[in-house]
Design a protein around this motif. Structure first.
Motif, PDB file in Angstrom:
ATOM      1  N   GLN A  62      -0.865  -5.923  51.601  1.00  0.00           N
ATOM      2  CA  GLN A  62      -1.344  -6.848  50.579  1.00  0.00           C
ATOM      3  C   GLN A  62      -2.281  -7.848  51.257  1.00  0.00           C
ATOM      4  OE1 GLN A  62      -2.664  -8.172  47.833  1.00  0.00           O
ATOM      5  NE2 GLN A  62      -0.824  -7.430  46.788  1.00  0.00           N
ATOM      6  N   VAL A  63      -3.575  -7.681  51.022  1.00  0.00           N
ATOM      7  CA  VAL A  63      -4.571  -8.531  51.693  1.00  0.00           C
ATOM      8  C   VAL A  63      -5.463  -9.259  50.673  1.00  0.00           C
ATOM      9  CG1 VAL A  63      -4.614  -7.102  53.776  1.00  0.00           C
ATOM     10  CG2 VAL A  63      -6.186  -6.581  51.896  1.00  0.00           C
ATOM     11  N   GLN A  64      -5.140  -9.173  49.386  1.00  0.00           N
ATOM     12  CA  GLN A  64      -6.007  -9.769  48.364  1.00  0.00           C
ATOM     13  C   GLN A  64      -6.093 -11.285  48.463  1.00  0.00           C
ATOM     14  OE1 GLN A  64      -4.941  -8.377  44.455  1.00  0.00           O
ATOM     15  NE2 GLN A  64      -5.244  -6.217  44.956  1.00  0.00           N
ATOM     16  N   GLN A  65      -5.092 -11.911  49.098  1.00  0.00           N
ATOM     17  CA  GLN A  65      -5.099 -13.368  49.217  1.00  0.00           C
ATOM     18  C   GLN A  65      -5.982 -13.853  50.366  1.00  0.00           C
ATOM     19  OE1 GLN A  65      -2.656 -11.376  49.984  1.00  0.00           O
ATOM     20  NE2 GLN A  65      -1.810 -11.919  51.983  1.00  0.00           N
ATOM     21  N   ILE A  66      -6.467 -12.959  51.220  1.00  0.00           N
ATOM     22  CA  ILE A  66      -7.337 -13.352  52.324  1.00  0.00           C
ATOM     23  C   ILE A  66      -8.740 -13.607  51.767  1.00  0.00           C
ATOM     24  CG2 ILE A  66      -8.315 -12.648  54.543  1.00  0.00           C
ATOM     25  CD1 ILE A  66      -5.869 -10.866  54.924  1.00  0.00           C
ATOM     26  N   PRO A  67      -9.316 -14.780  52.001  1.00  0.00           N
ATOM     27  CA  PRO A  67     -10.564 -15.162  51.323  1.00  0.00           C
ATOM     28  C   PRO A  67     -11.729 -14.201  51.528  1.00  0.00           C
ATOM     29  CG  PRO A  67      -9.559 -17.069  52.386  1.00  0.00           C
ATOM     30  CD  PRO A  67      -8.778 -15.874  52.827  1.00  0.00           C
ATOM     31  N   TRP A  68     -11.881 -13.633  52.725  1.00  0.00           N
ATOM     32  CA  TRP A  68     -13.066 -12.810  52.994  1.00  0.00           C
ATOM     33  C   TRP A  68     -12.920 -11.362  52.552  1.00  0.00           C
ATOM     34  CZ3 TRP A  68     -11.851  -8.809  56.272  1.00  0.00           C
ATOM     35  CH2 TRP A  68     -10.744  -8.980  57.103  1.00  0.00           C
ATOM     36  N   ILE A  69     -11.736 -10.979  52.080  1.00  0.00           N
ATOM     37  CA  ILE A  69     -11.514  -9.580  51.701  1.00  0.00           C
ATOM     38  C   ILE A  69     -12.311  -9.212  50.454  1.00  0.00           C
ATOM     39  CG2 ILE A  69      -9.806  -7.961  50.787  1.00  0.00           C
ATOM     40  CD1 ILE A  69      -9.649  -8.178  53.759  1.00  0.00           C
ATOM     41  N   MET A  70     -12.300 -10.062  49.432  1.00  0.00           N
ATOM     42  CA  MET A  70     -13.025  -9.724  48.211  1.00  0.00           C
ATOM     43  C   MET A  70     -14.528  -9.555  48.452  1.00  0.00           C
ATOM     44  SD  MET A  70     -13.190 -11.560  44.446  1.00  0.00           S
ATOM     45  CE  MET A  70     -11.551 -11.007  43.955  1.00  0.00           C
ATOM     46  N   PRO A  71     -15.207 -10.498  49.144  1.00  0.00           N
ATOM     47  CA  PRO A  71     -16.633 -10.262  49.433  1.00  0.00           C
ATOM     48  C   PRO A  71     -16.870  -8.985  50.231  1.00  0.00           C
ATOM     49  CG  PRO A  71     -16.058 -12.544  49.856  1.00  0.00           C
ATOM     50  CD  PRO A  71     -14.768 -11.832  49.599  1.00  0.00           C
ATOM     51  N   LEU A  72     -15.975  -8.677  51.165  1.00  0.00           N
ATOM     52  CA  LEU A  72     -16.122  -7.446  51.944  1.00  0.00           C
ATOM     53  C   LEU A  72     -16.004  -6.217  51.056  1.00  0.00           C
ATOM     54  CD1 LEU A  72     -16.331  -5.901  54.636  1.00  0.00           C
ATOM     55  CD2 LEU A  72     -13.825  -6.097  54.825  1.00  0.00           C
ATOM     56  N   VAL A  73     -15.033  -6.221  50.152  1.00  0.00           N
ATOM     57  CA  VAL A  73     -14.842  -5.090  49.238  1.00  0.00           C
ATOM     58  C   VAL A  73     -16.056  -4.909  48.348  1.00  0.00           C
ATOM     59  CG1 VAL A  73     -13.496  -4.277  47.263  1.00  0.00           C
ATOM     60  CG2 VAL A  73     -12.329  -5.152  49.290  1.00  0.00           C
ATOM     61  N   TRP A  74     -16.607  -6.012  47.837  1.00  0.00           N
ATOM     62  CA  TRP A  74     -17.789  -5.908  46.977  1.00  0.00           C
ATOM     63  C   TRP A  74     -19.003  -5.441  47.770  1.00  0.00           C
ATOM     64  CZ3 TRP A  74     -18.638  -5.130  42.189  1.00  0.00           C
ATOM     65  CH2 TRP A  74     -17.696  -5.539  41.237  1.00  0.00           C
ATOM     66  N   LEU A  75     -19.145  -5.911  49.013  1.00  0.00           N
ATOM     67  CA  LEU A  75     -20.264  -5.472  49.851  1.00  0.00           C
ATOM     68  C   LEU A  75     -20.171  -3.975  50.132  1.00  0.00           C
ATOM     69  CD1 LEU A  75     -22.743  -6.026  51.632  1.00  0.00           C
ATOM     70  CD2 LEU A  75     -21.150  -6.583  53.502  1.00  0.00           C
ATOM     71  N   LEU A  76     -18.982  -3.508  50.504  1.00  0.00           N
ATOM     72  CA  LEU A  76     -18.793  -2.083  50.767  1.00  0.00           C
ATOM     73  C   LEU A  76     -19.026  -1.262  49.496  1.00  0.00           C
ATOM     74  CD1 LEU A  76     -15.618  -2.148  53.060  1.00  0.00           C
ATOM     75  CD2 LEU A  76     -17.965  -1.603  53.738  1.00  0.00           C
ATOM     76  N   SER A  77     -18.571  -1.779  48.362  1.00  0.00           N
ATOM     77  CA  SER A  77     -18.761  -1.063  47.094  1.00  0.00           C
ATOM     78  C   SER A  77     -20.243  -0.945  46.763  1.00  0.00           C
ATOM     79  CB  SER A  77     -18.014  -1.774  45.963  1.00  0.00           C
ATOM     80  OG  SER A  77     -16.631  -1.791  46.199  1.00  0.00           O
ATOM     81  N   ALA A  78     -20.996  -2.036  46.978  1.00  0.00           N
ATOM     82  CA  ALA A  78     -22.436  -2.010  46.714  1.00  0.00           C
ATOM     83  C   ALA A  78     -23.129  -0.997  47.621  1.00  0.00           C
ATOM     84  CB  ALA A  78     -23.026  -3.401  46.913  1.00  0.00           C
ATOM     85  N   ILE A  79     -22.770  -0.991  48.900  1.00  0.00           N
ATOM     86  CA  ILE A  79     -23.349  -0.018  49.841  1.00  0.00           C
ATOM     87  C   ILE A  79     -23.004   1.396  49.414  1.00  0.00           C
ATOM     88  CG2 ILE A  79     -23.271   0.821  52.220  1.00  0.00           C
ATOM     89  CD1 ILE A  79     -22.809  -2.093  53.091  1.00  0.00           C
ATOM     90  N   SER A  80     -21.771   1.591  48.937  1.00  0.00           N
ATOM     91  CA  SER A  80     -21.356   2.940  48.537  1.00  0.00           C
ATOM     92  C   SER A  80     -22.221   3.481  47.413  1.00  0.00           C
ATOM     93  CB  SER A  80     -19.878   2.936  48.114  1.00  0.00           C
ATOM     94  OG  SER A  80     -19.693   2.379  46.815  1.00  0.00           O
ATOM     95  N   PHE A  81     -22.627   2.614  46.477  1.00  0.00           N
ATOM     96  CA  PHE A  81     -23.464   3.073  45.366  1.00  0.00           C
ATOM     97  C   PHE A  81     -24.871   3.433  45.831  1.00  0.00           C
ATOM     98  CE2 PHE A  81     -20.286   0.776  42.721  1.00  0.00           C
ATOM     99  CZ  PHE A  81     -19.909   1.851  41.953  1.00  0.00           C
ATOM    100  N   LEU A  82     -25.355   2.780  46.888  1.00  0.00           N
ATOM    101  CA  LEU A  82     -26.664   3.147  47.436  1.00  0.00           C
ATOM    102  C   LEU A  82     -26.639   4.554  48.019  1.00  0.00           C
ATOM    103  CD1 LEU A  82     -27.677  -0.189  49.203  1.00  0.00           C
ATOM    104  CD2 LEU A  82     -28.451   0.667  46.991  1.00  0.00           C
ATOM    105  N   PHE A  83     -25.467   4.984  48.473  1.00  0.00           N
ATOM    106  CA  PHE A  83     -25.317   6.349  48.978  1.00  0.00           C
ATOM    107  C   PHE A  83     -24.959   7.322  47.858  1.00  0.00           C
ATOM    108  CE2 PHE A  83     -25.086   4.188  52.976  1.00  0.00           C
ATOM    109  CZ  PHE A  83     -25.488   5.113  53.927  1.00  0.00           C
ATOM    110  N   LEU A  84     -24.175   6.865  46.887  1.00  0.00           N
ATOM    111  CA  LEU A  84     -23.665   7.775  45.855  1.00  0.00           C
ATOM    112  C   LEU A  84     -24.728   8.236  44.868  1.00  0.00           C
ATOM    113  CD1 LEU A  84     -20.229   6.142  44.969  1.00  0.00           C
ATOM    114  CD2 LEU A  84     -20.561   8.520  45.648  1.00  0.00           C
TER     115      LEU A  84
END
Length: 225
Positions: A62-84
């Protein structure tokens, strides 16, 4: 979930393998429409089931409470769409308005990796598995990645059968592993090939998805599977 992924994989890869035969029998446009209807229907069912059960199973971390996790997840998700989604640049062909064709090329993101959708799926799965942290999400991610690994192998097989030596030449100048061909000097990175309206469309889609995420989750959990 494994059953849904397996059903989608068989239908999607099976219809892709039947493309030359089907286009000869019924034509490229009817084939494309049939392929899209089957694939999208199964994909929507799979996505809906995932949304409804994403917190099922064991909570592995459970890492959702860590402040930098959400921006990291959104950044990775955005990068994934550039490949997908580079394969969706020819929207008129996908919608069968123009005659759907198979294009053999090695520009843009293909210079980075010959199978961008595989790595887009891997990045998406890493981001969402990190965020959710459940055994159900981990199992789903492993299944999706396994399907895309098979799809990469199956795609190379179909391309070689269709194009022969021309594809083998492209394969020799590109790589499955991102940036490997560039690092080995077999390929070069051309930044101007990424300056095109289609990437603006992908960017707008990412923004729309970010805005619609709460609606998507509510819609998914409203269905009782």
């Amino acid at each position: 979930m494994v059953g849904l992924i397996l059903t989608f994989a068989i239908a999607h890869s099976g219809l892709a393998a039947l493309r030359p035969w089907a286009e000869d029998k019924i034509g490229p446009r009817p084939y494309r429409i049939g392929f899209a209807l089957v694939s999208l229907s199964l994909a929507l069912g799979m996505i809906g089931y995932f949304l409804a059960h994403r917190y099922d199973g064991v909570q592995l971390w459970q890492v959702q409470q860590i402040p930098w996790i959400m921006p990291l997840v959104w950044l990775l998700s955005a990068i994934s769409f550039l490949f997908l989604y580079p394969a969706t640049f020819n929207l008129l062909e996908i919608a069968a308005i123009q005659k759907p064709q198979v294009h053999l090329y090695e520009t843009g993101i293909i210079r980075i990796t010959r199978h961008p959708q595989l790595w887009g799926q891997v990045i998406w799965c890493l981001a969402h598995t990190l965020w959710l942290g459940t055994s159900f999400t981990l199992l789903t991610s492993l299944g999706l990645i396994a399907h895309h690994i098979f799809g990469a192998w199956h795609g190379d097989l179909r391309w070689e059968k269709r194009y022969g030596e021309a594809f083998r030449a492209v394969k020799a100048r590109t790589s499955l592993i991102p940036f490997l061909a560039i690092a080995q000097g077999r390929q070069q990175f051309v930044i101007k090939e990424f300056i095109r309206p289609a990437y603006l469309g992908v960017g707008l889609f990412i923004g729309l998805l970010w805005w619609a995420h709460p609606l998507i989750y509510r819609a998914g959990t409203a269905i009782h599977w």
